[in-house]
Motif scaffolding. Sequence first.
Motif, PDB file in Angstrom:
ATOM      1  N   LEU A 138      -6.004   1.807   5.753  1.00 38.94           N
ATOM      2  CA  LEU A 138      -6.394   0.662   6.589  1.00 38.94           C
ATOM      3  C   LEU A 138      -5.406  -0.487   6.399  1.00 38.94           C
ATOM      4  O   LEU A 138      -5.070  -1.183   7.357  1.00 38.94           O
ATOM      5  CB  LEU A 138      -7.822   0.197   6.288  1.00 38.94           C
ATOM      6  N   SER A 141      -2.607   0.154   8.610  1.00 35.98           N
ATOM      7  CA  SER A 141      -2.957  -0.156   9.998  1.00 35.98           C
ATOM      8  C   SER A 141      -2.996  -1.668  10.238  1.00 35.98           C
ATOM      9  O   SER A 141      -2.539  -2.146  11.276  1.00 35.98           O
ATOM     10  CB  SER A 141      -4.313   0.458  10.363  1.00 35.98           C
ATOM     11  N   GLU A 199     -16.020   4.643  11.494  1.00 36.21           N
ATOM     12  CA  GLU A 199     -14.737   4.606  12.177  1.00 36.21           C
ATOM     13  C   GLU A 199     -14.724   3.473  13.216  1.00 36.21           C
ATOM     14  O   GLU A 199     -13.749   2.728  13.350  1.00 36.21           O
ATOM     15  CB  GLU A 199     -14.539   5.969  12.874  1.00 36.21           C
ATOM     16  N   LEU A 222      -9.781  -3.967  12.905  1.00 34.11           N
ATOM     17  CA  LEU A 222      -8.379  -4.061  13.330  1.00 34.11           C
ATOM     18  C   LEU A 222      -8.257  -4.945  14.569  1.00 34.11           C
ATOM     19  O   LEU A 222      -7.324  -5.748  14.686  1.00 34.11           O
ATOM     20  CB  LEU A 222      -7.809  -2.668  13.594  1.00 34.11           C
ATOM     21  N   LYS A 258     -12.315   0.151  13.546  1.00 33.55           N
ATOM     22  CA  LYS A 258     -11.560  -0.228  14.757  1.00 33.55           C
ATOM     23  C   LYS A 258     -11.828  -1.691  15.096  1.00 33.55           C
ATOM     24  O   LYS A 258     -10.910  -2.422  15.487  1.00 33.55           O
ATOM     25  CB  LYS A 258     -11.972   0.666  15.947  1.00 33.55           C
ATOM     26  N   HIS A 307       0.864  -1.191   0.000  1.00 34.06           N
ATOM     27  CA  HIS A 307       0.000   0.000   0.000  1.00 34.06           C
ATOM     28  C   HIS A 307       0.895   1.234   0.000  1.00 34.06           C
ATOM     29  O   HIS A 307       1.932   1.247   0.642  1.00 34.06           O
ATOM     30  CB  HIS A 307      -0.949   0.030   1.192  1.00 34.06           C
ATOM     31  N   GLU A 367     -13.778   1.638   3.459  1.00 33.31           N
ATOM     32  CA  GLU A 367     -14.031   3.062   3.173  1.00 33.31           C
ATOM     33  C   GLU A 367     -15.484   3.447   3.419  1.00 33.31           C
ATOM     34  O   GLU A 367     -15.796   4.630   3.528  1.00 33.31           O
ATOM     35  CB  GLU A 367     -13.702   3.367   1.703  1.00 33.31           C
ATOM     36  N   TYR A 421      -7.202  -5.193  -6.045  1.00 31.49           N
ATOM     37  CA  TYR A 421      -7.189  -4.434  -7.300  1.00 31.49           C
ATOM     38  C   TYR A 421      -7.688  -5.365  -8.404  1.00 31.49           C
ATOM     39  O   TYR A 421      -7.041  -6.371  -8.710  1.00 31.49           O
ATOM     40  CB  TYR A 421      -5.758  -3.985  -7.653  1.00 31.49           C
ATOM     41  N   PRO A 471      -4.696  -4.099  -0.769  1.00 31.75           N
ATOM     42  CA  PRO A 471      -6.060  -3.795  -1.201  1.00 31.75           C
ATOM     43  C   PRO A 471      -6.348  -4.568  -2.484  1.00 31.75           C
ATOM     44  O   PRO A 471      -5.472  -4.711  -3.332  1.00 31.75           O
ATOM     45  CB  PRO A 471      -6.004  -2.291  -1.489  1.00 31.75           C
ATOM     46  N   THR A 518      -8.178  -6.002   1.741  1.00 27.67           N
ATOM     47  CA  THR A 518      -9.358  -5.153   1.890  1.00 27.67           C
ATOM     48  C   THR A 518     -10.038  -5.057   0.524  1.00 27.67           C
ATOM     49  O   THR A 518      -9.406  -5.283  -0.515  1.00 27.67           O
ATOM     50  CB  THR A 518      -8.943  -3.742   2.332  1.00 27.67           C
ATOM     51  N   THR A 519     -11.310  -4.704   0.545  1.00 27.91           N
ATOM     52  CA  THR A 519     -12.041  -4.585  -0.724  1.00 27.91           C
ATOM     53  C   THR A 519     -12.763  -3.242  -0.785  1.00 27.91           C
ATOM     54  O   THR A 519     -12.902  -2.549   0.227  1.00 27.91           O
ATOM     55  CB  THR A 519     -13.118  -5.688  -0.848  1.00 27.91           C
TER      56      THR A 519
HETATM   57  P1  FAD Z   1      -8.295   3.431   2.962  1.00 33.44           P
HETATM   58  O1  FAD Z   1      -9.177   4.317   2.175  1.00 33.44           O
HETATM   59  O2  FAD Z   1      -6.865   3.782   3.088  1.00 33.44           O
HETATM   60  O3  FAD Z   1      -8.860   3.222   4.410  1.00 33.44           O
HETATM   61  C1  FAD Z   1     -10.248   3.320   4.667  1.00 33.44           C
HETATM   62  C2  FAD Z   1     -10.398   4.243   5.851  1.00 33.44           C
HETATM   63  O4  FAD Z   1      -9.815   3.632   7.009  1.00 33.44           O
HETATM   64  C3  FAD Z   1      -9.691   5.600   5.673  1.00 33.44           C
HETATM   65  O5  FAD Z   1     -10.584   6.622   5.994  1.00 33.44           O
HETATM   66  C4  FAD Z   1      -8.569   5.534   6.715  1.00 33.44           C
HETATM   67  O6  FAD Z   1      -8.247   6.809   7.234  1.00 33.44           O
HETATM   68  C5  FAD Z   1      -9.180   4.644   7.757  1.00 33.44           C
HETATM   69  N1  FAD Z   1      -8.228   4.059   8.714  1.00 33.44           N
HETATM   70  C6  FAD Z   1      -6.926   3.750   8.522  1.00 33.44           C
HETATM   71  N2  FAD Z   1      -6.379   3.310   9.667  1.00 33.44           N
HETATM   72  C7  FAD Z   1      -7.363   3.328  10.593  1.00 33.44           C
HETATM   73  C8  FAD Z   1      -7.411   2.981  11.960  1.00 33.44           C
HETATM   74  N3  FAD Z   1      -6.321   2.535  12.608  1.00 33.44           N
HETATM   75  N4  FAD Z   1      -8.580   3.100  12.622  1.00 33.44           N
HETATM   76  C9  FAD Z   1      -9.693   3.541  11.984  1.00 33.44           C
HETATM   77  N5  FAD Z   1      -9.705   3.920  10.703  1.00 33.44           N
HETATM   78  C10 FAD Z   1      -8.547   3.804   9.994  1.00 33.44           C
HETATM   79  N6  FAD Z   1     -12.416  -3.203  -4.887  1.00 33.44           N
HETATM   80  C11 FAD Z   1     -13.070  -4.370  -5.119  1.00 33.44           C
HETATM   81  O7  FAD Z   1     -13.874  -4.793  -4.286  1.00 33.44           O
HETATM   82  N7  FAD Z   1     -12.815  -5.103  -6.242  1.00 33.44           N
HETATM   83  C12 FAD Z   1     -11.908  -4.726  -7.165  1.00 33.44           C
HETATM   84  O8  FAD Z   1     -11.722  -5.430  -8.143  1.00 33.44           O
HETATM   85  C13 FAD Z   1     -11.223  -3.479  -6.968  1.00 33.44           C
HETATM   86  N8  FAD Z   1     -10.306  -3.053  -7.861  1.00 33.44           N
HETATM   87  C14 FAD Z   1      -9.640  -1.890  -7.625  1.00 33.44           C
HETATM   88  C15 FAD Z   1      -8.681  -1.471  -8.549  1.00 33.44           C
HETATM   89  C16 FAD Z   1      -7.976  -0.308  -8.342  1.00 33.44           C
HETATM   90  C17 FAD Z   1      -6.946   0.112  -9.329  1.00 33.44           C
HETATM   91  C18 FAD Z   1      -8.225   0.466  -7.183  1.00 33.44           C
HETATM   92  C19 FAD Z   1      -7.471   1.743  -6.938  1.00 33.44           C
HETATM   93  C20 FAD Z   1      -9.160   0.058  -6.259  1.00 33.44           C
HETATM   94  C21 FAD Z   1      -9.886  -1.121  -6.462  1.00 33.44           C
HETATM   95  N9  FAD Z   1     -10.823  -1.577  -5.536  1.00 33.44           N
HETATM   96  C22 FAD Z   1     -11.498  -2.756  -5.771  1.00 33.44           C
HETATM   97  C23 FAD Z   1     -11.076  -0.852  -4.274  1.00 33.44           C
HETATM   98  C24 FAD Z   1     -10.001  -1.146  -3.231  1.00 33.44           C
HETATM   99  O9  FAD Z   1      -9.891  -2.529  -2.997  1.00 33.44           O
HETATM  100  C25 FAD Z   1     -10.295  -0.424  -1.915  1.00 33.44           C
HETATM  101  O10 FAD Z   1     -10.273   0.959  -2.187  1.00 33.44           O
HETATM  102  C26 FAD Z   1      -9.274  -0.758  -0.834  1.00 33.44           C
HETATM  103  O11 FAD Z   1      -9.329  -2.132  -0.540  1.00 33.44           O
HETATM  104  C27 FAD Z   1      -9.522   0.020   0.438  1.00 33.44           C
HETATM  105  O12 FAD Z   1      -8.470  -0.228   1.343  1.00 33.44           O
HETATM  106  P2  FAD Z   1      -7.438   0.952   1.757  1.00 33.44           P
HETATM  107  O13 FAD Z   1      -6.488   0.411   2.770  1.00 33.44           O
HETATM  108  O14 FAD Z   1      -6.866   1.567   0.552  1.00 33.44           O
HETATM  109  O15 FAD Z   1      -8.482   1.923   2.428  1.00 33.44           O
END
Ligand code: FAD
Length: 228
Positions: free
Chosen positions: A16, A19, A196, A203, A200, A10, A192, A103, A101, A146-147
Amino acid sequence: GRKVLIVYAHQEPKSLNGSLKSVAVEELGKQGCSVTVSDLYAMQFEPRATRNDIVGCLLNSEQFNYGVEAREAYKRGNLSDDLIEEQKKVQEADLLIFQFPLYWFSMPAIMKGWMDRVLVEGFAHKFPDCYDSGLLKDKLALFSFTTGGSREMYAQGGISGDIRYLLWPMQHGIMHYCGVKVLAPHICFAPEYVSEEKRKEMLLAWAQRLKTLWKEEPVNCSPEWYFK
Ligand code: FAD
Ligand code: ZN
């Protein structure tokens, strides 16, 4: 203490995924495990399988064959340093955790590139030494991801199809092929789009699972597990 390698993909430490990775480092550390993290984006890990992976002369420079050249380079100790380093980490690990995550129903390209480049023939597999006799047998792997989509979307009969379908290439096609046994995946659905508080809880649930991880049995990595 057991040895764990976390292969983490990531871009953002505050995500997330970031985390979840930190929770694993902390919890496994508390248990006395020695934990190594390959933070692929931070390392600027090269995902492309190219002739740069082979140091020195090629077997056949007229017509490049990556698989053949990588296999021979592994034998001669001529793979590039970044690959040798990752292979050493894999060799030492009892458990590989892949944290990413989702993709496009798969792992991010940078992690797929890690699979393509690190799991070289002769190191991870060597036909017919594959699946149960793959060269990395006695190791465990766990895909933690994550999804964007919700649990309902990925339920059996759901719009995206059973989440297990997309585990088939990762768990069976890659890890089991190399002899690695897989523990049940750990999936945080749609972080997402939840509160919040719910995040938690996600995690905490991961930390909780890690406490008894070493007592878990691997999944029955057969077509039935995925497609029944
Ligand atoms: P983030 O957005 O980083 O985290 C979510 C939230 O959690 C944020 O607000 C963050 O601040 C908060 N957070 C972090 N740490 C903590 C903590 N300790 N306590 C509380 N809150 C916290 N999804 C699908 O389902 N299928 C697919 O095929 C797919 N393809 C994708 C392809 C691409 C190119 C992209 C960019 C995305 C795709 N996605 C798909 C979506 C993607 O899987 C999700 O956006 C991703 O899994 C979210 O995880 P993240 O860690 O990036 O979330
Ligand atoms: Zn399998």
